[in-house]
Design a protein around this motif. Sequence first.
Motif, PDB file in Angstrom:
ATOM      1  N   GLN A   1       0.816  -1.203   0.000  1.00 60.87           N
ATOM      2  CA  GLN A   1       0.000   0.000   0.000  1.00 60.87           C
ATOM      3  C   GLN A   1       0.861   1.269   0.000  1.00 60.87           C
ATOM      4  O   GLN A   1       0.550   2.254  -0.671  1.00 60.87           O
ATOM      5  N   THR A   2       1.957   1.220   0.767  1.00 64.16           N
ATOM      6  CA  THR A   2       2.830   2.395   0.854  1.00 64.16           C
ATOM      7  C   THR A   2       3.423   2.742  -0.502  1.00 64.16           C
ATOM      8  O   THR A   2       3.656   3.915  -0.808  1.00 64.16           O
TER       9      THR A   2
ATOM     10  N   SER B   1       1.116   5.011  -2.258  1.00 62.92           N
ATOM     11  CA  SER B   1       1.132   6.337  -1.650  1.00 62.92           C
ATOM     12  C   SER B   1       2.356   7.134  -2.073  1.00 62.92           C
ATOM     13  O   SER B   1       2.251   8.323  -2.405  1.00 62.92           O
ATOM     14  N   VAL B   2       3.512   6.505  -2.072  1.00 59.74           N
ATOM     15  CA  VAL B   2       4.743   7.213  -2.430  1.00 59.74           C
ATOM     16  C   VAL B   2       4.692   7.684  -3.883  1.00 59.74           C
ATOM     17  O   VAL B   2       5.026   8.835  -4.195  1.00 59.74           O
TER      18      VAL B   2
ATOM     19  N   HIS C   1      -3.244   7.525   3.633  1.00 61.23           N
ATOM     20  CA  HIS C   1      -1.787   7.612   3.714  1.00 61.23           C
ATOM     21  C   HIS C   1      -1.371   7.303   5.149  1.00 61.23           C
ATOM     22  O   HIS C   1      -2.123   7.519   6.092  1.00 61.23           O
TER      23      HIS C   1
ATOM     24  N   ALA D   1       0.494   4.832   8.336  1.00 58.16           N
ATOM     25  CA  ALA D   1       0.427   3.465   8.834  1.00 58.16           C
ATOM     26  C   ALA D   1      -1.003   2.954   8.964  1.00 58.16           C
ATOM     27  O   ALA D   1      -1.294   1.790   8.678  1.00 58.16           O
TER      28      ALA D   1
ATOM     29  N   ARG E   1      -3.293   0.976   6.151  1.00 61.60           N
ATOM     30  CA  ARG E   1      -3.196  -0.447   5.798  1.00 61.60           C
ATOM     31  C   ARG E   1      -4.544  -1.144   5.943  1.00 61.60           C
ATOM     32  O   ARG E   1      -4.942  -1.924   5.087  1.00 61.60           O
TER      33      ARG E   1
END
Length: 480
Positions: free
Chosen positions: A306-307, A310-311, A395, A397, A400
């Motif tokens: 998922q991160t 976002s990045v 966005h 933690a 998730r």
Amino acid sequence: MTELAALSLARVGELIRDREVSPVEVTTGVLERIDRLDGVVGAFVTVLADRALRAARTAEREIAAGAYRGPLHGVPVSLKDLISTRGIRSTAGSASMADRVPDHDAAVVERLDDAGAVVVGKAQTYEFAMGPGTVYPFGRTRNPWDLDRVTIGSSSGSAAGVCALMSYASIGTDTGGSIRGPASGCGVVGFKPTYGRVSRYGVLPLSWTLDHVGPLTRDVLDAALVTRAIEGPDPRDRGTAPMVPLDVAAIAAADLTGRRVGVPDAFFFDGVDPEFHAAFSVVVEQFTAAGATVVPITMPPIGDFQTVHSVILLAESYSIHEEHVRAHRDTVGPGVRDRMALAASVTARDYLRAQRVRAVFAERFHHALAGVDVIATLTSPTVPHLFDQPPPSDHGAESRFGAQNRFRRIFSLTGAPAISLPCGFTGAGLPIGLQLVGRPHRDQAVLEIANAYQHITDWHLRRPSIPQTGAHPSTPAEGN
């Protein structure tokens, strides 16, 4: 007139083709509904009544002369307000662009014009499709099923307008689920084609490598018809690529016999509303009863990827919007300013690493789909949140398992075709969406299976009861 407005795009297109109803009659009915209902729903930024009626009269003359263009000819549609329209303001949901009037049409507008569609208005969107949808410079878009709730995602006006029968289809955009989320939240169909099937030329970008353009419609066959009208490579969008055109007749005729449907484990059931989980269990039973084989599959660790989304989204949106946001700080909303501040912390190293990890995920995703035609998941884990509640973060933690789009954005990362269609309702009368996802370029299979599933249910035929108001509170000028 309401009865005519409630028909599918395919059906009203047939009536127009056979000259049983006129495009003017159909368009007038839609505009009357907008006038009665949009003061409550808030689906539109700009209503194009005069332009739409001129286009409808042109379509009527063409069809009478034997120059029928196809199933969209004379049918009213709308456009998300990220999509450029020549001579008509295109705000991107931002007060900083309230007076922006493009000198060109987006590619999808050109193709809708070629198909003879009638554009009735520009639909509301979150600011720059970035969100969160907490600032409403042109009015709040409400969920037609519960006016105190959001629609879920930036193609908000598109989904609400289709749901409220104020257009037969709308063109939206999907970077992390913003076609599929509003479709799920409003109980309509939203299709994100394979990355590169539909040109993004003339659509204000959010993320070059994640943005998709696609339809929101009343049913799956309508989504196929609209996609067929707007698909195809475009040299002005280097992301497009030649693909086999959709076979709409095959989509209409498909059944579920012999289809293999993968159901992933773990992540896709964690933290899910119990009513949504129960509805999905019924979906699995329906697929099996209709002749499909349901196969448990193991997906890559979705939460860990998922991160990456976002990045990439933050970095690319910063490169696109940072200069404008800095120059118009007083008229850009706080949500966008906050996103830009967060995006400023993303380094080139972070971005390049995310793209490498993205490639690893794509490879594992293709492996997971080996042996199945599609995978089936819920589109969203819970109902749309109330306006007075903070939106779940997409966005950081907590995203998730907390974000509304956690089942959707991962498939924007892969560029895979994905569709949301209704599969049930909660006890409180809120729609539940089923998401079907295929391998890239396998849009045909996704639409065939979605349409075949839709044939064994009637969820897509349900309509909300919306209180009527007087005239639309503000019908902005159509531009110069």
